[in-house]
Design a protein around this motif. Structure first.
Motif, PDB file in Angstrom:
ATOM      1  N   MET A 105       0.861  -1.210  -0.108  1.00  0.00           N
ATOM      2  CA  MET A 105       0.104  -0.084   0.034  1.00  0.00           C
ATOM      3  C   MET A 105       0.755   1.178   0.193  1.00  0.00           C
ATOM      4  O   MET A 105       0.426   2.104  -0.411  1.00  0.00           O
ATOM      5  N   LEU A 106       2.115   1.149   0.614  1.00  0.00           N
ATOM      6  CA  LEU A 106       2.853   2.377   0.852  1.00  0.00           C
ATOM      7  C   LEU A 106       3.870   2.671  -0.208  1.00  0.00           C
ATOM      8  O   LEU A 106       4.523   3.609  -0.357  1.00  0.00           O
ATOM      9  N   GLU A 107       3.948   1.807  -1.385  1.00  0.00           N
ATOM     10  CA  GLU A 107       5.013   1.647  -2.176  1.00  0.00           C
ATOM     11  C   GLU A 107       4.881   3.273  -3.009  1.00  0.00           C
ATOM     12  O   GLU A 107       5.875   3.837  -3.485  1.00  0.00           O
ATOM     13  N   ASN A 108       3.556   3.737  -3.333  1.00  0.00           N
ATOM     14  CA  ASN A 108       3.455   4.752  -4.099  1.00  0.00           C
ATOM     15  C   ASN A 108       2.790   5.902  -3.154  1.00  0.00           C
ATOM     16  O   ASN A 108       1.959   6.796  -3.753  1.00  0.00           O
ATOM     17  N   ASP A 109       2.913   5.665  -1.789  1.00  0.00           N
ATOM     18  CA  ASP A 109       2.059   6.571  -1.211  1.00  0.00           C
ATOM     19  C   ASP A 109       2.757   7.991  -0.692  1.00  0.00           C
ATOM     20  O   ASP A 109       3.423   8.178   0.305  1.00  0.00           O
ATOM     21  N   ARG A 110       2.443   9.011  -1.610  1.00  0.00           N
ATOM     22  CA  ARG A 110       3.109  10.062  -1.471  1.00  0.00           C
ATOM     23  C   ARG A 110       2.491  11.034  -0.095  1.00  0.00           C
ATOM     24  O   ARG A 110       3.485  11.942   0.160  1.00  0.00           O
ATOM     25  N   ALA A 111       1.311  10.719   0.132  1.00  0.00           N
ATOM     26  CA  ALA A 111       0.931  11.582   1.161  1.00  0.00           C
ATOM     27  C   ALA A 111       1.674  11.130   2.533  1.00  0.00           C
ATOM     28  O   ALA A 111       1.998  12.099   3.369  1.00  0.00           O
ATOM     29  N   SER A 112       1.844   9.935   2.727  1.00  0.00           N
ATOM     30  CA  SER A 112       2.513   9.534   4.025  1.00  0.00           C
ATOM     31  C   SER A 112       4.093   9.883   3.709  1.00  0.00           C
ATOM     32  O   SER A 112       4.431  10.097   4.825  1.00  0.00           O
ATOM     33  N   GLU A 113       4.624   9.788   2.653  1.00  0.00           N
ATOM     34  CA  GLU A 113       6.098  10.060   2.752  1.00  0.00           C
ATOM     35  C   GLU A 113       6.073  11.753   2.882  1.00  0.00           C
ATOM     36  O   GLU A 113       6.851  12.149   3.778  1.00  0.00           O
ATOM     37  N   ALA A 114       5.120  12.432   2.419  1.00  0.00           N
ATOM     38  CA  ALA A 114       5.162  14.007   2.756  1.00  0.00           C
ATOM     39  C   ALA A 114       5.110  14.235   4.165  1.00  0.00           C
ATOM     40  O   ALA A 114       5.523  15.342   4.854  1.00  0.00           O
ATOM     41  N   LEU A 115       4.372  13.562   4.885  1.00  0.00           N
ATOM     42  CA  LEU A 115       3.948  13.626   6.240  1.00  0.00           C
ATOM     43  C   LEU A 115       5.044  13.068   7.277  1.00  0.00           C
ATOM     44  O   LEU A 115       5.240  13.418   8.456  1.00  0.00           O
ATOM     45  N   GLY A 116       6.112  12.280   6.572  1.00  0.00           N
ATOM     46  CA  GLY A 116       7.131  11.827   7.448  1.00  0.00           C
ATOM     47  C   GLY A 116       6.827  10.733   8.485  1.00  0.00           C
ATOM     48  O   GLY A 116       7.492  10.519   9.289  1.00  0.00           O
TER      49      GLY A 116
END
Length: 158
Positions: free
Chosen positions: A29-40
């Motif tokens: 699920m997180l391989e392309n999750d730009r929102a979670s990446e942006a939130l750190g």
């Protein structure tokens, strides 16, 4: 519950001591999750039906009262919920998404604090499930999130 897996999807931080040399497992699920990446968001553990993640409250996450914006806390809890709903590695042509959620904010999170979310499956039957997420700062309970899930066909896979 099985032993937890430490995860380091692309762009997300891992709690593993030496992530530079060891190949890290991924949560699909997180391989392309730009929102979670942006939130750190830092992934601590993920198992089917259970996940733990954390996030440090940055200045750009605070509102006009200098406390964490509720949407940031919600996003942390929602990500944790989604991770618990979806198996870290299995893909059977389906995804599990929110069909409805409720959140209760109990205490504010402040600039610089690390906030933890932990999701646990409460019930699952057929294509529906219920998950509870606790949002904490140390021993302080900041909020409680209840998510209702529904498993659907993956977009593009019919």
């Amino acid at each position: 519950m099985t032993e937890s897996t430490q995860l380091a999807p692309e762009g997300l931080k891992s709690s593993a001591a030496d992530s530079s040399t060891a190949a890290q497992p991924r949560h699909r699920m997180l391989e392309n999750d730009r929102a979670s990446e942006a939130l750190g968001i830092v992934v601590l553990t993920a198992d089917p039906g259970h996940a733990r993640i954390s996030m440090v409250i940055r200045e750009d996450m605070t509102n006009g009262f200098d406390i964490a914006h509720g949407g940031m806390i919600f996003a942390l809890a929602d990500t944790c919920f989604a991770m618990a709903c979806n198996h870290p590695s299995l893909d059977e042509g389906t995804i599990t998404v929110a069909s409805g959620v409720d959140i209760n904010f109990l205490k504010p999170a402040l600039l610089g604090e690390t906030v933890l979310a932990e999701a646990i499956e409460v019930a699952s039957t057929g294509r529906s499930g219920v998950y509870d997420v606790k949002i904490t700062r140390g021993d302080d309970l900041l909020g409680v999130f209840r998510g209702r899930s529904r498993t659907i066909a993956s977009p593009g896979k019919k």
